[in-house]
Motif scaffolding. Sequence first.
Motif, PDB file in Angstrom:
ATOM      1  N   GLU A 147       0.823  -1.208   0.000  1.00 29.35           N
ATOM      2  CA  GLU A 147       0.000   0.000   0.000  1.00 29.35           C
ATOM      3  C   GLU A 147       0.857   1.257   0.000  1.00 29.35           C
ATOM      4  O   GLU A 147       0.484   2.270  -0.609  1.00 29.35           O
ATOM      5  CB  GLU A 147      -0.947  -0.025   1.200  1.00 29.35           C
ATOM      6  N   ALA A 148       2.004   1.212   0.653  1.00 25.05           N
ATOM      7  CA  ALA A 148       2.914   2.364   0.639  1.00 25.05           C
ATOM      8  C   ALA A 148       3.464   2.595  -0.761  1.00 25.05           C
ATOM      9  O   ALA A 148       3.572   3.737  -1.224  1.00 25.05           O
ATOM     10  CB  ALA A 148       4.050   2.150   1.635  1.00 25.05           C
ATOM     11  N   VAL A 149       3.806   1.505  -1.453  1.00 29.85           N
ATOM     12  CA  VAL A 149       4.307   1.621  -2.827  1.00 29.85           C
ATOM     13  C   VAL A 149       3.220   2.197  -3.736  1.00 29.85           C
ATOM     14  O   VAL A 149       3.482   3.089  -4.560  1.00 29.85           O
ATOM     15  CB  VAL A 149       4.773   0.243  -3.353  1.00 29.85           C
ATOM     16  N   ILE A 150       2.005   1.704  -3.585  1.00 25.07           N
ATOM     17  CA  ILE A 150       0.906   2.245  -4.386  1.00 25.07           C
ATOM     18  C   ILE A 150       0.686   3.721  -4.056  1.00 25.07           C
ATOM     19  O   ILE A 150       0.442   4.543  -4.953  1.00 25.07           O
ATOM     20  CB  ILE A 150      -0.380   1.436  -4.143  1.00 25.07           C
ATOM     21  N   ALA A 151       0.801   4.075  -2.790  1.00 21.42           N
ATOM     22  CA  ALA A 151       0.661   5.480  -2.393  1.00 21.42           C
ATOM     23  C   ALA A 151       1.734   6.351  -3.039  1.00 21.42           C
ATOM     24  O   ALA A 151       1.480   7.510  -3.413  1.00 21.42           O
ATOM     25  CB  ALA A 151       0.722   5.603  -0.865  1.00 21.42           C
ATOM     26  N   ILE A 248       9.135   3.473   4.530  1.00 18.92           N
ATOM     27  CA  ILE A 248      10.526   3.138   4.878  1.00 18.92           C
ATOM     28  C   ILE A 248      10.728   1.628   4.795  1.00 18.92           C
ATOM     29  O   ILE A 248      11.731   1.148   4.247  1.00 18.92           O
ATOM     30  CB  ILE A 248      10.883   3.673   6.278  1.00 18.92           C
ATOM     31  N   ARG A 249       9.782   0.867   5.326  1.00 16.46           N
ATOM     32  CA  ARG A 249       9.904  -0.594   5.268  1.00 16.46           C
ATOM     33  C   ARG A 249       9.884  -1.089   3.822  1.00 16.46           C
ATOM     34  O   ARG A 249      10.617  -2.022   3.458  1.00 16.46           O
ATOM     35  CB  ARG A 249       8.792  -1.261   6.083  1.00 16.46           C
ATOM     36  N   ALA A 250       9.046  -0.469   2.992  1.00 18.50           N
ATOM     37  CA  ALA A 250       8.990  -0.868   1.577  1.00 18.50           C
ATOM     38  C   ALA A 250      10.315  -0.579   0.884  1.00 18.50           C
ATOM     39  O   ALA A 250      10.805  -1.397   0.096  1.00 18.50           O
ATOM     40  CB  ALA A 250       7.849  -0.129   0.878  1.00 18.50           C
TER      41      ALA A 250
END
Length: 299
Positions: A147-151, A248-250
């Motif tokens: 979801e972070a990457v998509i964001a 950050i984790r992504a």
Amino acid sequence: MFKRIGLLILANLAVFVMLSIVLTIVQMIFGVNFGTMSGKSLNLGALFIFSMVVGFTGSLISLAMSKQMAKMSMGVQVIDPSRPRNNLEAYLVEVVRRQADKAGIPMPEVGVYEGEPNAFATGASRSSSLVAVSTGLLGVMGRDEVEAVIAHEISHVKNGDMVTMTLLQGVMNTFVIFISRIVGWVVDRQILRNEDDGPGVGYYVTSLVLDIALGFLASMVVAAFSRYREFHADAGAARIMDGSSPMIRALERLGGVEPNELPGSVKGFGISGGIGSLFASHPSIEDRIAALREGRYNA
């Protein structure tokens, strides 16, 4: 990570050099000067207009074709939002819809493609955009990281980065063509002493060589701006996710894998791209994580 020159830069460079070569051949064969040269003088106003037309045409063609070319070259399977075929497709559509609403943009198309961990956004406008993620990324990341990457990609769309990069490339192309032809005229008239009414071989050869040489220098400027926009897309992802930890984790996860190479039209808008040179479309993973932790681009 990738070391080669960003394909996005090369695609724009190739289109405008091709147009320049075609128009130069037309000039040579038919004696058409497009108003840039009249006898032994150089019309700077007409030359600048000519340079803008050629320079922006390549970039605008690249932008207009970017979504379709990405689908074809990457084998993107676009998800029908009204009829997802499985739980994963339904999940991706829901995430993109929710994040697009939060970012205040129209719902992009959503796609999946086979490949190593990566994702990208493309399209000629906010209302005609595509967000695509790879099966490799979905396989190695947890849901909050996905979801972070998509964001991050949604942020690219919201920020209008595709259009901004196109306009910047067009400006750089314009000045490359403008300067190369001025230098070509000086070489032809002042150094080779061409006394003919029309431009000579010195003009054509010099301008074409400088189109290519200065084009690579201009591409460094475009790449530097692309790296700057990546920091902002990361910060935008942190805002959408209500915190920087998932992003950050992504990024940490991406730092441990080799992402696949994206096609030229979307190279600058992936989650990861070439690093380690002046032509890199993305900053290093370490710099991006540091910027997120320091809140450097939150404003």
